[in-house]
Design an enzyme around this catalytic site. Structure first.
Site: not given
Length: 730
Positions: A348-350, A357, A432, A434-435, A489, A637
């Protein structure tokens, strides 16, 4: 993906012009809207963007919007604007622009458009592809859930389980992932969703908050979210290998709930209240309709919000000294360890697959944050291009953070102590099951910390009940018949610095022991610190055997005490690099998960370490690819990408809901100030803090201590009320 992540269409190698040019239309003027170039897009601007874009297509063309968000100006334009603004000048306005990602509805035709909101025109419009797929959206996910359970083929497989009468089946749509396979109904070049099925507690099926993850089912429909068509139905392995067994009647297991009404709750926890009787010490001002400037204890910065990164910080200063041009959480990746099909694609790439957002919670007063709280709200676009309010997505508050500094002169017995305090900007994402609790914490001594906490419910899969007492090669049994897979993670924090001004470089220090020498180091105790400047872009790692610390430096600005370049050091937690091998799609896609740090040369719109489009991505478009350009950093930079995370070996204690696990990245000044910047803190005192003493002599035999303590507290509180400026009145 915020609008900032794209160059205009002609600059994207993966983009091609649309087959037919959109029809020319009369410009649609912008409604009254904020003019600041960093202000998040407003509801009016979202509506205007959709109107301008739709007017450019033939009448009747239906669009499915994935994002309508701010396109930030290039740094060459924005940096002088911000400098002039800070100097009290009135800089020439920059055009407001939005970036739009959309499909022609019901098709695979994905487009990007740049809308000039100031002029009311389409500035660019391109079709992108192949192998580029955008994020999921809320309406689409709900539609996929519904569709997955309605197909007769799916219902026929569910019927084989002979679930209890009245059972309620729940679908969790997952981003499909990638494996490069194209064989019949198995392919990943078209955007798909893999649905994992669960059941609510069959003894309480009417409870919508039942922890259905305790009842995983071995059936997984694959849905095309553009057409809502069923591609195939996968059966899941339930043993220790790839073997797919014929579906058998479901065997009863007990529920495992997290909701409070299912628990016997503690009764001995008394209220703990954060009181600020004179109000908060921070000030919030509007710099645009939705953008906020926050000032607190010599800090000042701008806060934005967008659909992909969620919370973004701009133009961060301390005591009017420049520190950071732009900071945000750039990406996340959660690769799973289970190699069995279809779990081998599970990564998953949340942020890229969904959006920080989009997933942001409405933070309830007094529940997610404590004390005197200011809430920042946002506005996003839904799939029809209609504005959607996102209330209370960021909470701002202060918290005590222990002692900042202390010294006791043992000769006189005098102790001087100053307590630390933090300003917290927090947002919480629900992905879904997970938080993630994400926060920027500013302290009084010039430290800025990024904090990530993982909680929520583990993603579970079915395992044979007969194997519940046996170790599983790919996860932990957390409930009878429930496997929680091993996974990692990874978080990627993007830091675009301006420590002491623009033109920063990156270096690292290492501590090395001195060799024994009869003159220099005769006792073998000496060591020294060696500095290494990073002069070419690349990937780098922590090395705790050498005490390696990375620093952001400004070689053009020197500390007046010691002549060293002013800087900030980066204190990051260790993380085991991604374990998937270099030929795997997990590795290719999670471009930030193999190194602790990447250093790149600044380029406009290179914002997301996993690439602009992570959904079913193939890799090669993110931070690893940018760093591998081997560009010179001699002119400064540099952009620093801090990659951190955790190896999650699930515990039974992580179920049915996981106690939060916390990670922190601290940015701390190094030779930036002339002395401890917190010296001017007022010393900590009882008159200010109003603490309550609970110590009492041992009670007489048979006497409860609780009433005595409560009586003492009332006496102390009464005394405090008489003290001027104290908090007893609260």
């Amino acid at each position: 993906m915020t609008a900032n992540d794209t160059a205009v269409g002609s600059a994207q190698a993966s983009s091609t012009l649309v087959a037919s040019e959109p029809v020319k239309t009369t410009p649609i003027p912008a409604p009254a809207a904020p003019s600041h170039p960093l202000g998040p897009v407003t509801a009016a601007e979202i509506t205007q963007s959709a109107q301008v874009l739709e007017a450019s297509w033939p009448t009747g063309t239906k669009l499915h919007y994935k994002a309508i968000t701010l396109l930030e100006p290039p740094k060459a334009e924005l940096a002088p604007f911000l400098a002039a603004e800070r100097a009290g000048e009135k800089p020439a306005p920059l055009d407001r622009k939005s970036f739009v990602i959309y499909y022609l509805k019901g098709t695979e035709n994905l487009h990007e458009a740049v809308i000039n909101l100031t002029k009311g025109t389409v500035e660019s419009n391109v079709k992108v592809g192949p192998f580029l797929h955008p994020n999921a959206d809320n309406e689409e996910i709900v539609a996929v859930e519904k569709a997955a359970l309605e197909y007769p083929e799916v219902q026929a497989e569910i019927a084989k389980l002979k679930l209890p009468e009245g059972a309620v089946v729940v679908a969790d749509p997952w981003i499909y992932g990638a494996d490069g396979l194209k064989d019949g109904k198995f392919y990943d070049d078209v955007r798909l969703m893999q649905c994992y099925l669960y059941m609510r507690d069959p003894e309480n099926p009417s409870e919508p908050d039942s922890c259905h993850y305790s009842f995983p089912l071995p059936i997984s429909p694959v849905i095309n979210p553009q057409t809502m068509e069923l591609v195939r139905v996968d059966l899941l392995p339930t043993g220790h290998d790839e073997t797919i067994k014929p579906l058998e009647p479901w065997k009863p297991v007990k529920a495992n709930e997290y909701i409070p009404e299912a628990q016997t709750l503690r009764t001995d926890l008394k209220p703990l209240r954060v009181l600020q009787p004179e109000g908060a010490s921070f000030v919030v001002e509007d710099f645009s309709e939705l953008g906020k400037t926050i000032r607190w204890q010599k800090w000042d910065f701008k806060v934005g919000f967008n659909y992909r990164e969620g919370m973004v910080l701009y133009d961060v200063h301390y005591d009017n000294k420049p520190l950071f041009y732009r900071i945000s959480l750039s990406d996340m990746a959660i690769p799973y360890a289970d190699p069995r099909t279809p779990y081998h694609r599970k990564c998953a790439f949340d942020l890229g697959d969904c959006g920080a957002g989009v997933m942001a919670n409405n933070l309830q007063l007094g529940c997610d944050c404590l004390g005197s709280i200011y809430y920042i709200s946002g506005v996003l676009a839904d799939s029809t291009g209609t504005p959607v309010d996102m209330p209370n997505v960021i909470c701002v508050h202060e918290q005590d953070a222990g002692i900042s500094w202390k010294h006791t002169n043992y000769r006189t017995g005098r102790a001087v102590v100053a307590r630390n305090r933090e300003l917290v900007l927090q947002t919480i994402l629900t992905v879904a099951n997970y938080e993630y609790i994400l926060a920027f914490n500013f302290n009084i001594a010039g430290d800025l910390t990024y904090e990530a906490r993982a909680t929520g419910i583990l993603s579970t899969s079915p395992v044979d009940l007969s194997l519940s007492q046996e170790p599983h090669p790919y996860g932990t049994i957390v409930h009878p018949g429930v496997l929680a897979s091993y996974h990692q993670h990874f978080f990627s924090l993007r830091i675009d610095p301006m420590v002491g001004g623009h033109g920063n470089t990156i270096a690292y220090d290492e501590a090395h022991p001195l060799p024994r020498d009869p003159k220099i180091n005769p006792h073998g105790t000496g060591y020294t610190v060696q500095k290494t400047e990073i002069k070419t872009t690349g990937g780098f790692d922590l090395d705790f055997s050498k005490g390696r610390i990375f620093k952001i430096l400004n070689p053009s600005v020197r500390n007046k005490v010691n002549g060293l370049p002013v800087g900030y050091k980066v204190m990051a937690p260790p993380v085991q690099p991604i374990l998937a091998d270099k030929d795997s799609y997990h590795y290719k896609r999670a471009e930030f998960a193999d190194r602790n740090f990447y250093v790149t040369k600044y380029a406009d719109y290179e914002l997301f370490s996993g690439g602009k489009y992570t959904n079913q991505s193939r890799g090669g478009t993110g931070v690893r690819a940018w760093a591998n350009r081997q560009e010179s950093l001699e002119e400064g930079d540099a952009v620093l990408w801090v990659n951190f995370g955790l190896q999650h070996i699930p515990r039974v204690e992580d179920y049915p809901v996981m106690p939060a696990e916390m990670l922190r990245v601290m940015l701390r000044p190094v030779n930036f100030f002339d002395k401890n910047p917190a010296l001017d803190l007022p010393p900590s005192s009882q008159e200010f803090n109003c603490s309550v003493g609970l110590n009492k002599p041992a009670p007489a035999e048979g006497t409860s201590v609780v009433p005595m303590v409560e009586a003492e507290q009332k006496v102390v509180e009464g005394e405090q009320k008489e003290k001027k400026g104290c908090c007893g009145s609260c």
